[in-house]
Scaffold this motif. Sequence first.
Motif, short mmCIF file in Angstrom:
data_model
loop_
_atom_site.label_atom_id
_atom_site.label_comp_id
_atom_site.label_asym_id
_atom_site.label_seq_id
_atom_site.Cartn_x
_atom_site.Cartn_y
_atom_site.Cartn_z
N HIS A 113 -1.56 -4.60 11.25
CA HIS A 113 -0.47 -4.88 12.21
C HIS A 113 0.84 -4.78 11.61
CE1 HIS A 113 0.85 -7.81 15.32
NE2 HIS A 113 1.56 -8.27 14.35
N GLN A 114 1.04 -4.94 10.36
CA GLN A 114 2.33 -4.81 9.68
C GLN A 114 2.70 -3.23 9.92
OE1 GLN A 114 1.81 -6.15 5.59
NE2 GLN A 114 1.33 -7.86 6.39
N SER A 115 1.92 -2.46 9.59
CA SER A 115 2.20 -1.00 9.70
C SER A 115 2.68 -0.72 11.06
CB SER A 115 1.09 -0.12 9.41
OG SER A 115 0.82 0.06 7.95
N ILE A 116 1.96 -1.07 12.14
CA ILE A 116 2.09 -0.75 13.40
C ILE A 116 3.67 -1.52 14.02
CG2 ILE A 116 1.41 -0.86 16.04
CD1 ILE A 116 -1.45 -0.71 15.03
N MET A 117 3.89 -2.68 13.56
CA MET A 117 5.15 -3.24 13.81
C MET A 117 6.11 -2.66 13.35
SD MET A 117 4.20 -5.74 15.80
CE MET A 117 5.40 -6.98 16.40
N ARG A 118 6.00 -2.23 11.83
CA ARG A 118 7.11 -1.50 11.33
C ARG A 118 7.30 -0.10 11.95
NH1 ARG A 118 5.43 0.71 6.65
NH2 ARG A 118 5.78 2.49 6.98
N LEU A 119 6.31 0.77 12.11
CA LEU A 119 6.66 2.11 12.69
C LEU A 119 6.99 1.91 14.22
CD1 LEU A 119 3.28 3.52 11.06
CD2 LEU A 119 5.83 3.83 10.40
N ARG A 120 6.56 1.07 14.81
CA ARG A 120 7.25 0.97 16.24
C ARG A 120 8.67 0.14 16.53
NH1 ARG A 120 4.45 1.88 20.70
NH2 ARG A 120 5.80 0.20 21.88
N ASP A 121 8.97 -0.10 15.44
CA ASP A 121 10.30 -0.96 15.37
C ASP A 121 11.21 -0.06 15.65
OD1 ASP A 121 11.73 -3.34 15.19
OD2 ASP A 121 12.37 -2.49 13.09
N GLY A 122 12.23 -0.59 16.79
CA GLY A 122 13.46 0.11 17.18
C GLY A 122 13.14 1.30 18.12
N ILE A 135 0.81 -1.30 -0.03
CA ILE A 135 0.12 -0.10 0.00
C ILE A 135 0.83 1.33 0.00
CG2 ILE A 135 -2.00 -0.99 0.93
CD1 ILE A 135 -0.73 -0.01 3.67
N THR A 136 0.30 2.52 -0.53
CA THR A 136 1.10 3.56 -0.39
C THR A 136 1.20 4.30 0.78
OG1 THR A 136 -0.79 4.95 -0.91
CG2 THR A 136 0.54 4.17 -2.94
N TYR A 137 2.15 4.90 0.90
CA TYR A 137 1.96 5.88 2.36
C TYR A 137 0.92 6.46 2.78
CZ TYR A 137 7.16 5.46 2.68
OH TYR A 137 8.27 5.10 3.14
N ARG A 138 0.21 7.12 1.70
CA ARG A 138 -1.18 7.83 1.68
C ARG A 138 -2.27 6.88 2.11
NH1 ARG A 138 -1.36 11.07 -3.15
NH2 ARG A 138 -2.02 9.22 -4.03
N PHE A 139 -2.19 5.61 1.75
CA PHE A 139 -3.02 4.88 2.04
C PHE A 139 -2.88 4.40 3.73
CE2 PHE A 139 -5.25 0.52 2.51
CZ PHE A 139 -6.19 0.55 1.76
N GLU A 140 -1.69 4.10 3.91
CA GLU A 140 -1.40 3.76 5.34
C GLU A 140 -1.66 4.64 6.29
OE1 GLU A 140 2.90 3.02 5.64
OE2 GLU A 140 2.94 1.26 6.90
N ALA A 147 -4.00 -8.25 18.06
CA ALA A 147 -5.10 -7.38 17.57
C ALA A 147 -5.49 -6.30 18.48
CB ALA A 147 -6.31 -8.13 17.03
N PHE A 148 -5.56 -6.79 20.08
CA PHE A 148 -5.88 -5.70 20.88
C PHE A 148 -4.40 -4.73 21.32
CE2 PHE A 148 -7.09 -5.65 25.71
CZ PHE A 148 -8.03 -4.31 25.50
N THR A 149 -3.49 -5.52 21.28
CA THR A 149 -2.13 -4.59 21.38
C THR A 149 -2.27 -3.69 20.34
OG1 THR A 149 -1.49 -6.65 22.48
CG2 THR A 149 0.22 -4.76 21.96
N ASP A 150 -2.27 -3.98 19.12
CA ASP A 150 -2.39 -3.08 18.03
C ASP A 150 -3.25 -1.62 18.27
OD1 ASP A 150 -0.60 -4.78 16.41
OD2 ASP A 150 -2.20 -5.38 15.21
N MET A 151 -4.42 -2.03 18.69
CA MET A 151 -5.30 -1.05 19.05
C MET A 151 -4.94 0.02 20.03
SD MET A 151 -7.23 -0.83 16.37
CE MET A 151 -8.30 0.56 17.05
N ILE A 152 -4.36 -0.71 21.20
CA ILE A 152 -4.11 -0.04 22.13
C ILE A 152 -2.91 1.20 21.80
CG2 ILE A 152 -2.85 -0.09 24.52
CD1 ILE A 152 -4.40 -2.73 24.82
#
Length: 415
Positions: free
Chosen positions: A139-148, A103-108, A390-395
């Motif tokens: 889930h993928q987005s949140i994992m990536r953006l929180r990484d590090g 997906i594009t950044y804008r969509f994300e 799924a719950f953690t993602d939303m939190i």
Amino acid sequence: MSLVRKFIVSLLRLKDIFVVNSELKIRDKALHLWVRPYKTGCRCPFCERRCTILHICSSPRIWRDLPLCGWSVLLWYNPKEILCPTHGRIQERIPWADPYARITYRFEYALLVYCQMMTQKAASRLLHIPTSTLSDLLHQSIMRLRDGHRIRGLTSIGVDEISYCKGHKYATIVYDLDRSCVLWVGQGKGRDTIDLFFQESLSPYQRDQILWASCDMSEAYMGAIEEHCRNVTLVLDRFHIVKAINAALDEVRKEQWREASDQERKILKGLRWLLFKHSSTRSKKDSRILHALRKGNRRIYKAWLLKDEFEQFWDFKAPWAAERFLKRWTTAALRTRLEPMRKLVNTIRKHSTQIISFVESRLTNAVAEGLNRIIKIIKNRASGFRTLDAFTDMIFLTVGDVDIPAQIPAKFRAL
Ligand SMILES: [Zn+2]
């Protein structure tokens, strides 16, 4: 460039993208755009270095962009394979999307912002994708953006537990009480779970930096916090103390109800929520009913009076005054000779230091309770979560320590 294409380009804000070709698929309600980056020269997606092009990939990649007036928008492009001295054979950096993203950044960005505001089901309707795909992408987005991401400057923590999956399963949540956000979510409750937080997420230095900690009266959390943080002052959570007092009061009421005759039960009817009311939210009529208990049922009246008096405790500014109040209050509570009150006094005496440290610290889990309320709203909105992921993602998306949508490059942050 035809007028229509010009219109599409400005509507889609495709500044860095050159539209080579376009096709409308009327039956699918989809707009397919063959694109290529404006800038020449291919860069490595990880080190931004300009690299030599090996070849153009034979199969095109497709990215989903924001839907337009009910039409799906898809971008097509054959990316080039390049040779980076550090990262080896790799696909070039795509200006509109993250490497490997579909997906594009804008969509994300839209995905993240919509999910903050509404149910995943509603967001999936707006974005024209199935709900299951949406939760995977999220889930993928949140994992990536929180990484590090690392925890920084932590001095006050709050620990609490919350149920998910229709109350069958528990998760432990750790809050940063200064910044009022969620730092960590772990599966399960009790000692093992909270130990994991201290071991995984904090360095020994960071553990020593924690000065205040607030939690409920469970031995597991208190023990773990005291063991891991050497400089901590434990504060018993105001919310949980009030809850314990209300529980004792309710116990007295239930006992009296069981023993009461039909005539007496008339007085006790509808009393339950009235007894719990804070003095600031009581109406005149409520007060009249409660004071009538003095003659109606002396035992409940006594227990209620104790509960009402305890409200003063939270206003004390000096620890010695709070301590004196607590002593007098516990003595008075014992004098009622009510069994639930005796049990409550035992608990309070056992934790009196932690209760009095509230006065000194003014630390209250109100922050945590506020966040907890938001978390419960998320949970109810989704009618429960089947998995903790799924719950953690939303939190993390709504009350986490990282502003996740703000991690998307600024020029794509528009809806
Ligand atoms: Zn590289």
